[in-house]
Scaffold this motif. Structure first.
Motif, mmCIF file in Angstrom:
data_model
loop_
_atom_site.group_PDB
_atom_site.id
_atom_site.type_symbol
_atom_site.label_atom_id
_atom_site.label_comp_id
_atom_site.label_asym_id
_atom_site.label_seq_id
_atom_site.Cartn_x
_atom_site.Cartn_y
_atom_site.Cartn_z
ATOM 1 N N VAL A 112 8.014 -0.382 1.512
ATOM 2 C CA VAL A 112 7.711 -1.370 2.562
ATOM 3 C C VAL A 112 8.683 -1.180 3.715
ATOM 4 O O VAL A 112 9.659 -0.440 3.604
ATOM 5 N N ARG A 113 8.440 -1.885 4.790
ATOM 6 C CA ARG A 113 9.365 -1.837 5.911
ATOM 7 C C ARG A 113 10.625 -2.600 5.552
ATOM 8 O O ARG A 113 10.571 -3.615 4.849
ATOM 9 N N GLU A 114 11.733 -2.080 6.030
ATOM 10 C CA GLU A 114 13.062 -2.647 5.750
ATOM 11 C C GLU A 114 13.142 -4.147 5.979
ATOM 12 O O GLU A 114 13.724 -4.890 5.203
ATOM 13 N N ASP A 115 12.569 -4.585 7.103
ATOM 14 C CA ASP A 115 12.745 -5.979 7.499
ATOM 15 C C ASP A 115 11.682 -6.898 6.938
ATOM 16 O O ASP A 115 11.631 -8.070 7.276
ATOM 17 N N ASP A 116 10.817 -6.352 6.078
ATOM 18 C CA ASP A 116 9.756 -7.179 5.526
ATOM 19 C C ASP A 116 10.151 -7.639 4.133
ATOM 20 O O ASP A 116 10.139 -6.859 3.184
ATOM 21 N N TYR A 117 10.518 -8.915 4.016
ATOM 22 C CA TYR A 117 10.951 -9.394 2.704
ATOM 23 C C TYR A 117 9.872 -10.165 1.971
ATOM 24 O O TYR A 117 10.118 -10.759 0.931
ATOM 25 N N SER A 118 8.671 -10.133 2.502
ATOM 26 C CA SER A 118 7.609 -10.900 1.855
ATOM 27 C C SER A 118 7.118 -10.229 0.593
ATOM 28 O O SER A 118 6.459 -10.831 -0.227
ATOM 29 N N ILE A 119 7.429 -8.942 0.465
ATOM 30 C CA ILE A 119 6.972 -8.219 -0.726
ATOM 31 C C ILE A 119 8.172 -7.841 -1.579
ATOM 32 O O ILE A 119 9.071 -7.128 -1.130
ATOM 33 N N THR A 120 8.197 -8.359 -2.799
ATOM 34 C CA THR A 120 9.317 -8.010 -3.683
ATOM 35 C C THR A 120 8.832 -7.323 -4.947
ATOM 36 O O THR A 120 9.619 -6.867 -5.759
ATOM 37 N N GLY A 121 7.539 -7.285 -5.116
ATOM 38 C CA GLY A 121 7.022 -6.663 -6.325
ATOM 39 C C GLY A 121 5.513 -6.563 -6.257
ATOM 40 O O GLY A 121 4.900 -7.036 -5.297
ATOM 41 N N ALA B 225 11.148 9.599 0.970
ATOM 42 C CA ALA B 225 10.639 9.016 2.217
ATOM 43 C C ALA B 225 11.657 8.076 2.833
ATOM 44 O O ALA B 225 11.914 8.138 4.035
ATOM 45 N N ILE B 226 12.251 7.187 2.003
ATOM 46 C CA ILE B 226 13.177 6.228 2.611
ATOM 47 C C ILE B 226 14.457 6.927 3.052
ATOM 48 O O ILE B 226 15.149 6.472 3.970
ATOM 49 N N ALA B 227 14.795 8.031 2.405
ATOM 50 C CA ALA B 227 15.994 8.753 2.824
ATOM 51 C C ALA B 227 15.753 9.431 4.163
ATOM 52 O O ALA B 227 16.614 9.473 5.036
ATOM 53 N N LYS B 228 14.575 9.938 4.336
ATOM 54 C CA LYS B 228 14.279 10.714 5.542
ATOM 55 C C LYS B 228 13.927 9.849 6.744
ATOM 56 O O LYS B 228 14.251 10.184 7.878
ATOM 57 N N MET B 229 13.255 8.759 6.472
ATOM 58 C CA MET B 229 12.779 7.940 7.582
ATOM 59 C C MET B 229 13.600 6.676 7.686
ATOM 60 O O MET B 229 14.015 6.114 6.681
ATOM 61 N N LYS B 230 13.780 6.209 8.919
ATOM 62 C CA LYS B 230 14.512 4.965 9.104
ATOM 63 C C LYS B 230 13.550 3.803 8.945
ATOM 64 O O LYS B 230 12.382 3.893 9.255
ATOM 65 N N GLY B 231 14.073 2.716 8.497
ATOM 66 C CA GLY B 231 13.305 1.476 8.512
ATOM 67 C C GLY B 231 12.444 1.222 7.303
ATOM 68 O O GLY B 231 11.530 0.414 7.353
ATOM 69 N N LEU B 232 12.714 1.930 6.213
ATOM 70 C CA LEU B 232 11.900 1.718 5.023
ATOM 71 C C LEU B 232 12.793 1.349 3.850
ATOM 72 O O LEU B 232 13.970 1.701 3.808
ATOM 73 N N ARG B 233 12.199 0.607 2.913
ATOM 74 C CA ARG B 233 12.928 0.443 1.651
ATOM 75 C C ARG B 233 11.936 0.513 0.506
ATOM 76 O O ARG B 233 10.730 0.410 0.700
ATOM 77 N N MET B 234 12.484 0.714 -0.694
ATOM 78 C CA MET B 234 11.635 0.994 -1.841
ATOM 79 C C MET B 234 11.760 -0.108 -2.876
ATOM 80 O O MET B 234 12.831 -0.676 -3.075
ATOM 81 N N ILE B 235 10.638 -0.381 -3.530
ATOM 82 C CA ILE B 235 10.653 -1.371 -4.615
ATOM 83 C C ILE B 235 10.147 -0.681 -5.860
ATOM 84 O O ILE B 235 9.015 -0.180 -5.892
ATOM 85 N N GLU B 236 10.977 -0.657 -6.899
ATOM 86 C CA GLU B 236 10.515 -0.048 -8.145
ATOM 87 C C GLU B 236 9.598 -1.013 -8.859
ATOM 88 O O GLU B 236 9.773 -2.213 -8.788
ATOM 89 N N ILE B 237 8.610 -0.451 -9.562
ATOM 90 C CA ILE B 237 7.709 -1.301 -10.330
ATOM 91 C C ILE B 237 8.118 -1.180 -11.781
ATOM 92 O O ILE B 237 7.859 -0.164 -12.441
ATOM 93 N N ALA B 238 8.798 -2.199 -12.281
ATOM 94 C CA ALA B 238 9.386 -2.125 -13.618
ATOM 95 C C ALA B 238 8.356 -1.825 -14.699
ATOM 96 O O ALA B 238 8.568 -0.949 -15.541
ATOM 97 N N ASP B 239 7.237 -2.522 -14.669
ATOM 98 C CA ASP B 239 6.296 -2.352 -15.772
ATOM 99 C C ASP B 239 5.172 -1.379 -15.436
ATOM 100 O O ASP B 239 4.098 -1.407 -16.025
ATOM 101 N N ALA B 240 5.433 -0.491 -14.484
ATOM 102 C CA ALA B 240 4.394 0.486 -14.139
ATOM 103 C C ALA B 240 4.245 1.485 -15.267
ATOM 104 O O ALA B 240 5.173 1.740 -16.028
ATOM 105 N N GLU B 241 3.046 2.047 -15.350
ATOM 106 C CA GLU B 241 2.776 3.041 -16.380
ATOM 107 C C GLU B 241 3.588 4.287 -16.121
ATOM 108 O O GLU B 241 3.743 4.703 -14.966
ATOM 109 N N VAL B 242 4.093 4.882 -17.197
ATOM 110 C CA VAL B 242 4.811 6.139 -17.027
ATOM 111 C C VAL B 242 3.775 7.247 -16.849
ATOM 112 O O VAL B 242 2.839 7.376 -17.644
ATOM 113 N N GLU B 243 3.925 8.048 -15.806
ATOM 114 C CA GLU B 243 2.948 9.105 -15.550
ATOM 115 C C GLU B 243 3.574 10.460 -15.793
ATOM 116 O O GLU B 243 4.760 10.662 -15.547
ATOM 117 N N ASN B 244 2.767 11.376 -16.290
ATOM 118 C CA ASN B 244 3.243 12.734 -16.538
ATOM 119 C C ASN B 244 2.563 13.731 -15.602
ATOM 120 O O ASN B 244 1.346 13.676 -15.427
#
Lengths: 367, 252, 240
Positions: B125-134, B194-213
């Motif tokens: 999500v965008r760095e300044d958008d706190y409406s999404i936490t999960g 993506a967040i390392a390369k681009m400014k203004g983004l942050r990442m939210i991990e999805i704890a219970d997401a399915e593990v993909e191979n």
């Protein structure tokens, strides 16, 4: 300079000299100012001046020297940048030297570090300098113009492929289209129907769809027709050329048909009245006149194909648009990249547009 | 006048013929057999084109090692994601490696090698958008994804989302940056990049997401090649090279 | 020489020619007059098969040209046609317009064809315009070149489809003069025209057509002087 001066101030106070102001403090212990000499105003003033000069020299020299005699403030600030060779500004003041730079002896605190290099955008950051080693790394982005300059060779390579694809496809299209166009006009019903089907199909479906059909859809068909059932793969270049040529052929066929039919009926009647066969009339009377009429629309077809050929990017053909896509996925700068692509397309289409306009003018007067 | 047209036609025909001959490279019988590999090189850090125009990334390094193990010459083709499986089925290349998750749907069309990497989906999500936490906050939002990825599948199943699908992942990220989407969903390592390369983004991990191979794709019926690839993978696992590579990329 | 028997022509539902039967003898100059839509031009164009008859037969020198087996091109080579709008080939000079027929159809050599062409140009009084393109010629000049072109094939008969209708008044005379000369030389001519003066002076026979049939035919003295039919009288009263 500010930094150096504050260092001097700090040192002077720490040195514990008498509190007559910083001008007397610091390094000039060797000067040995005594109270008696101060009474002689002339020597006093001279000494003052000399002390001042020495102090200034010492302070400016201090900035480059490695800290050895400063008390308890071992800070190292390592500034690196990609690319290297950028100028550094600390709190707005330029620093001597370029990255990679090591600055020692800064007092801990918050500094505004700015980094600038010609043709790159300035970067700045607030840095908390703590005792010990501090590292700060800047990634500099090219200015828009410099970025365009950098990607220009890649784009131009793509443009060459676009031109190449266009020239060959339109040439093929003219060959195919001449046959198809005439097939629509001649009084043979079967030919009319076949040519009509071809022209209607390839003018009535999107070029994008045709490209997909040929590149992805044709191999299994080819495989079952000519091979042992396994699909026969087509390399993107072949698919691209085929799709563009066949598509062009359909449009050219219409141009030629229209050109032929635009010739007054009376011409054919006069020719036939002389006893010429249909084909003789076509060859000597109708087609020579039709050629003049079809040249401007053919020119426009070429210009249109220059732009439409960009669709073959969807099968990975490395023409201008595809090259730009690959660049964008690497640099994340779509605005400048696509603007550059637009400019390159303009560079290709404008000259041809001028040529076609000129051709139209010339052919009109000689009609 | 007529003569010169004839010459022009001949020259053009010759050029076209030459072009066709030279671009339809036949299998090199001579030196070593070639391993033709398809990949969508727009997916940092797994596969991408670097500054010098060369293929780079985890998958690229892995397949290079595998080709070496198999004693084959590596030939990489940069293909669009949409057409990567059809291209394999048509025989444009022998296998594909493209951060492709092994899924039931895909297994209907192609075979996969043994898994070589695991990821989970993550939200960007965008760095300044706190409406999404999960993931729960994604309901009713606009989500940008790369068309046909497992991220696409994951996001599409959320209640009331508005999906925007793009041909490449960077396009989805751009949409997010342009504020035309509220979030983007992609593999976690790719999100990091993506967040390392681009400014203004942050990442939210999805704890219970399915593990993909991830798996390497091979055309159905090509069991010989599949066995070879798996053997090479096993070797790389045994001698620790695979783990070293994974460690290198995870720690970036 | 030309015999027409019960000629009908329909264009879809439009019945234009409703049974024409007539004969044109060698050396005869026949003028066809009548109101617009009477089928005059259609009739003329049937004579060299530019229009295909729906019913009926046409014989030229005994050959039934309406027969499918007949070579249309050969038929047409023997019938010269001059059009209302000239129909000169714009990408060729006057000379080339006149040589192309003989070269392509009669297989003459370019030199022979040119020799003949120059003679024809002399005949129509346009030798100095031999190397001009049609758009550099006036209407009257173009039509004269067109006549020369038709003559280049040495046809047995000449068909004229309103040859002066598209000309400015001052140029009509030069064309009619050429046609008069031709008539004097004994060329078989069928002329559709509104030029009553020409019809009266030059023709051997006049056909008055109306509504797809020949209403009245006879020598000009009769048609113009003493028309028998009411419709003939009515038409002539309007145009004369």
């Amino acid at each position: 300079m500010t930094t150096s001066l504050s260092v001097c101030t700090y040192d002077a106070r720490a040195a514990g000299e008498d509190d007559t102001g910083y001008r007397f403090a610091g390094r000039e212990k060797t000067k040995g100012v005594s109270m008696k000499q101060m009474k002689h105003s002339r020597t006093f003033i001279v000494t003052l001046i000399m002390a001042g000069i020495f102090l200034l020299a010492a302070c400016s020299g201090q900035a480059q020297e490695t800290a050895g005699d400063t008390a308890g403030t071992d800070t190292v600030l390592i500034i690196t940048s990609n690319p290297e060779g950028a100028e550094v500004f600390i709190n707005g003041e330029p620093y001597d030297g370029v990255t990679p730079l090591t600055i020692r002896g800064l007092s801990p605190g918050r500094y505004l570090v700015e980094v600038a290099k010609a043709r790159y955008r300035k970067e700045s950051r607030y840095v908390e300098v703590k005792p010990g080693e501090n590292m700060v790394r800047f990634s500099l982005a090219e200015t828009s113009l410099y970025y365009l300059w950098k990607i220009a060779p890649l784009l131009l390579l793509g443009a060459v492929m676009t031109l190449f694809l266009t020239i060959i496809s339109v040439f093929n299209g003219i060959v195919i289209g001449t046959f198809a166009g005439m097939a629509r006009v001649v009084p043979f019903r079967l030919l009319n129907v076949i040519a009509g089907a071809y022209v209607n199909f390839f003018r009535g479906t999107p070029l994008l769809v045709q490209i997909f059909m040929i590149h992805f859809g044709l191999p299994p068909v080819l495989g079952s027709l000519f091979g042992d059932g396994t699909p026969i793969p087509l390399n993107p270049f072949l698919s691209a050329l085929s799709a563009l040529s066949i598509n062009s052929g359909a449009y050219v066929a219409e141009i030629i048909r229209a050109g032929i039919q635009s010739i007054d009926r009376g011409q054919m009647e006069a020719a036939r009245s002389l006893g010429m066969s249909y084909w003789q009339a076509m060859r000597h009377i109708i087609l020579p006149q039709a050629v003049k009429r079809v040249i401007p629309p053919l020119g426009n077809e070429f210009i249109a194909m220059l732009k439409d050929s960009s669709l073959v990017s969807v099968i990975g053909m490395e023409e201008l648009v595809r090259k730009a896509q690959v660049i964008v996925t690497r640099t994340y700068r779509p605005t400048e990249t696509w603007l550059g692509v637009g400019l390159v397309f303009l560079m290709m289409t404008l000259p041809f547009t001028k040529i076609v306009t000129e051709l139209e003018r010339r052919l009109k007067t000689s009609d | 006048m007529k003569r010169s047209y004839l010459y022009l036609i001949i020259v053009l025909l010759v050029v076209v013929a030459l072009v066709i001959v030279f671009t339809n490279k036949p299998q090199q019988e001579a030196a070593r057999p070639v391993l033709r590999v398809g990949t969508d090189a727009a997916y940092e850090p797994f596969e991408y084109i670097d500054e010098d125009g060369n293929f780079a990334g985890f998958d690229i390094e892995l397949i290079t090692m595998i080709a070496e193990e198999m004693g084959r010459e590596l030939e990489l083709q940069n293909v669009q994601w949409d057409g990567i499986i059809p291209g394999l089925m048509n025989g444009n290349y022998d296998c594909l490696i493209s951060a492709m998750t092994i899924t039931e749907e895909r297994m209907k069309q192609i075979n996969f090698s043994d898994p070589y990497f695991t990821i989970k989906q993550a939200i960007v999500v965008r760095e300044d958008d706190y409406s999404i936490t999960g993931p729960a906050d994604l309901a009713g939002k606009t989500i940008a994804v790369q068309n046909g990825t497992t991220g696409d599948l994951y996001a599409s199943q959320i209640e009331g989302v508005r999906m925007k699908r793009f041909d490449t992942n960077p396009q989805a990220i751009q949409e997010l940056l342009n504020k035309n989407a509220d979030a983007a969903v992609m593999d976690d390592l790719v999100a990091y990049q993506a967040i390392a390369k681009m400014k203004g983004l942050r990442m939210i991990e999805i704890a219970d997401a399915e593990v993909e191979n991830y798996g390497i794709g091979v055309k159905k019926g090509n069991d010989e090649l599949l066995a070879e690839i798996n053997k090479a993978l096993a070797t790389l696992r045994e001698n620790g090279k695979l783990d070293a590579l994974i460690e290198k990329y995870r720690s970036m | 020489m030309i015999k027409v028997v019960n000629l009908h022509k329909r264009f879809n539902s439009l019945h234009v020619l409703k049974g024409i039967t007539t004969q044109i003898n060698p050396g005869e100059v026949v003028c066809i007059i009548g109101p617009s839509g009477s089928g005059k031009s259609t009739f003329l164009r049937c004579l060299n098969l530019l229009e295909e008859p729906t019913e009926g037969e046409i014989f030229i020198e005994g050959v039934k040209i309406t027969d499918e087996k007949v070579n249309i091109n050969e038929v047409r080579a023997e019938m010269g046609m001059v059009f209302q709008r000239f129909n000169l080939f714009p990408h060729m000079t006057a000379l080339q317009n006149i040589t192309i027929g003989p070269v392509q159809v009669r297989k003459l050599s370019q030199e022979e064809a040119e020799e003949r062409a120059y003679a024809l140009l002399d005949k129509v009084g346009l030798r100095e315009k031999a190397h001009e393109y049609p758009d550099n010629l006036s209407g009257g000049q173009q039509q004269r070149v067109a006549i020369a072109r038709a003559l280049s094939m040495h046809p047995k008969a000449m068909l004229f489809d309103e040859p002066t209708s598209a000309l400015d008044p001052e140029m009509i005379k030069e064309v009619l003069d050429v046609m008069k000369d031709l008539a004097k030389e004994g060329m078989t001519m069928v002329v559709v025209s509104h030029e009553m003066g020409f019809a009266r002076e030059v023709s051997d026979r006049v056909l008055f057509m109306d509504d797809g049939i020949i209403v009245e035919e006879g020598p000009p003295s009769q048609i113009f002087g003493n028309p028998q039919n009411e419709r003939t009288k009515s038409f002539l009263s309007k145009v004369l």
